[in-house]
Write a protein that holds these residues in place. Structure first.
Motif, PDB file in Angstrom:
ATOM      1  N   ILE A 159      -9.260   4.613  -4.217  1.00 52.86           N
ATOM      2  CA  ILE A 159      -8.441   3.408  -4.072  1.00 52.86           C
ATOM      3  C   ILE A 159      -8.189   2.841  -5.466  1.00 52.86           C
ATOM      4  O   ILE A 159      -9.121   2.470  -6.171  1.00 52.86           O
ATOM      5  N   MET A 208      -9.026   6.980   3.177  1.00 55.51           N
ATOM      6  CA  MET A 208      -8.737   6.969   1.746  1.00 55.51           C
ATOM      7  C   MET A 208     -10.065   6.967   0.981  1.00 55.51           C
ATOM      8  O   MET A 208     -10.948   6.176   1.290  1.00 55.51           O
ATOM      9  N   LEU A 211     -13.242   3.102  -6.258  1.00 55.27           N
ATOM     10  CA  LEU A 211     -12.298   2.000  -6.316  1.00 55.27           C
ATOM     11  C   LEU A 211     -12.183   1.589  -7.772  1.00 55.27           C
ATOM     12  O   LEU A 211     -13.204   1.393  -8.434  1.00 55.27           O
ATOM     13  N   LEU A 243      -8.518  -3.563   1.861  1.00 52.52           N
ATOM     14  CA  LEU A 243      -9.326  -2.542   1.191  1.00 52.52           C
ATOM     15  C   LEU A 243     -10.221  -1.820   2.199  1.00 52.52           C
ATOM     16  O   LEU A 243     -10.390  -0.601   2.125  1.00 52.52           O
ATOM     17  N   ALA A 260      -5.100   5.952  -2.204  1.00 54.40           N
ATOM     18  CA  ALA A 260      -4.252   4.799  -1.891  1.00 54.40           C
ATOM     19  C   ALA A 260      -4.041   3.970  -3.148  1.00 54.40           C
ATOM     20  O   ALA A 260      -4.966   3.774  -3.944  1.00 54.40           O
ATOM     21  N   ASP A 302       0.137   5.444   0.173  1.00 53.98           N
ATOM     22  CA  ASP A 302      -0.870   6.494   0.363  1.00 53.98           C
ATOM     23  C   ASP A 302      -0.332   7.838  -0.087  1.00 53.98           C
ATOM     24  O   ASP A 302       0.849   8.126   0.054  1.00 53.98           O
ATOM     25  N   SER A 312     -16.808   1.533  -0.841  1.00 48.07           N
ATOM     26  CA  SER A 312     -16.131   2.807  -1.132  1.00 48.07           C
ATOM     27  C   SER A 312     -17.119   3.823  -1.709  1.00 48.07           C
ATOM     28  O   SER A 312     -17.057   5.005  -1.368  1.00 48.07           O
ATOM     29  N   ARG A 332       0.834  -1.202   0.000  1.00 47.37           N
ATOM     30  CA  ARG A 332       0.000   0.000   0.000  1.00 47.37           C
ATOM     31  C   ARG A 332       0.868   1.251   0.000  1.00 47.37           C
ATOM     32  O   ARG A 332       1.832   1.346   0.749  1.00 47.37           O
ATOM     33  N   CYS A 380      -8.250   0.748   4.142  1.00 46.70           N
ATOM     34  CA  CYS A 380      -8.068   2.003   3.405  1.00 46.70           C
ATOM     35  C   CYS A 380      -9.208   2.974   3.701  1.00 46.70           C
ATOM     36  O   CYS A 380      -8.980   4.158   3.956  1.00 46.70           O
TER      37      CYS A 380
END
Length: 145
Positions: free
Chosen positions: A48, A45, A80, A37, A17, A12, A73, A10, A40
């Motif tokens: 992604i 985040m 994502l 995930l 991310a 950031d 997300s 990962r 994140c």
């Protein structure tokens, strides 16, 4: 025979991310990926990007985890996107019709996708996410979650 490991890296940058997955995504390793995930999102985040270049295998449990992560997300106001999926994942995405969701592809495939649905779809990673990656999860071999 033990399964090859899944490594998760990962990187950031602010609220973005880059997750790089390396190895096989299957029923045994999908929970580790799902947890990374979700972490994140908990860490704030909102964008992604998932680099799948080093993924050698992904089954339907991996696809399911990606769809769940996309839904979470989106519910959190983020995005994502999958980048450089392996051919078998491209085929599953094509068969399920979720390319517009997971890879930002047009809802109706263009002529390039219709010619060869098995060719990998190359979606470039954003420049903002390039850089050094740090490993966030240890390799997991078959069954040792």
């Amino acid at each position: 025979m033990p399964l090859p490991p899944l490594n998760i890296y990962r990187h950031d940058r602010r609220t973005r991310a880059l997750i790089t997955l390396a190895g096989e995504i299957d029923l045994e390793t999908a929970p580790l990926m799902r947890a990374a995930l979700e972490r994140c999102l908990r860490d704030g985040m909102r964008t992604i990007d998932v680099d799948l270049t080093p993924v050698t295998f992904c089954d339907c449990s991996g696809l399911n985890a990606f769809i769940e992560a996309f839904l979470r997300s989106t519910a959190a106001g983020g995005t994502l996107r999958l980048h450089y999926p392996p051919p078998m994942l491209v085929r599953m995405i094509d068969l399920t019709g979720c390319g517009s969701v997971l890879m930002g592809l047009p809802a109706v495939p263009g002529p390039d996708l219709l010619q060869d649905p098995l060719s990998p779809v190359l979606v470039p990673l954003p420049v903002a996410c390039s850089g050094t990656l740090r490993r966030i999860a240890p390799a997991v071999s078959g069954g040792a979650l």
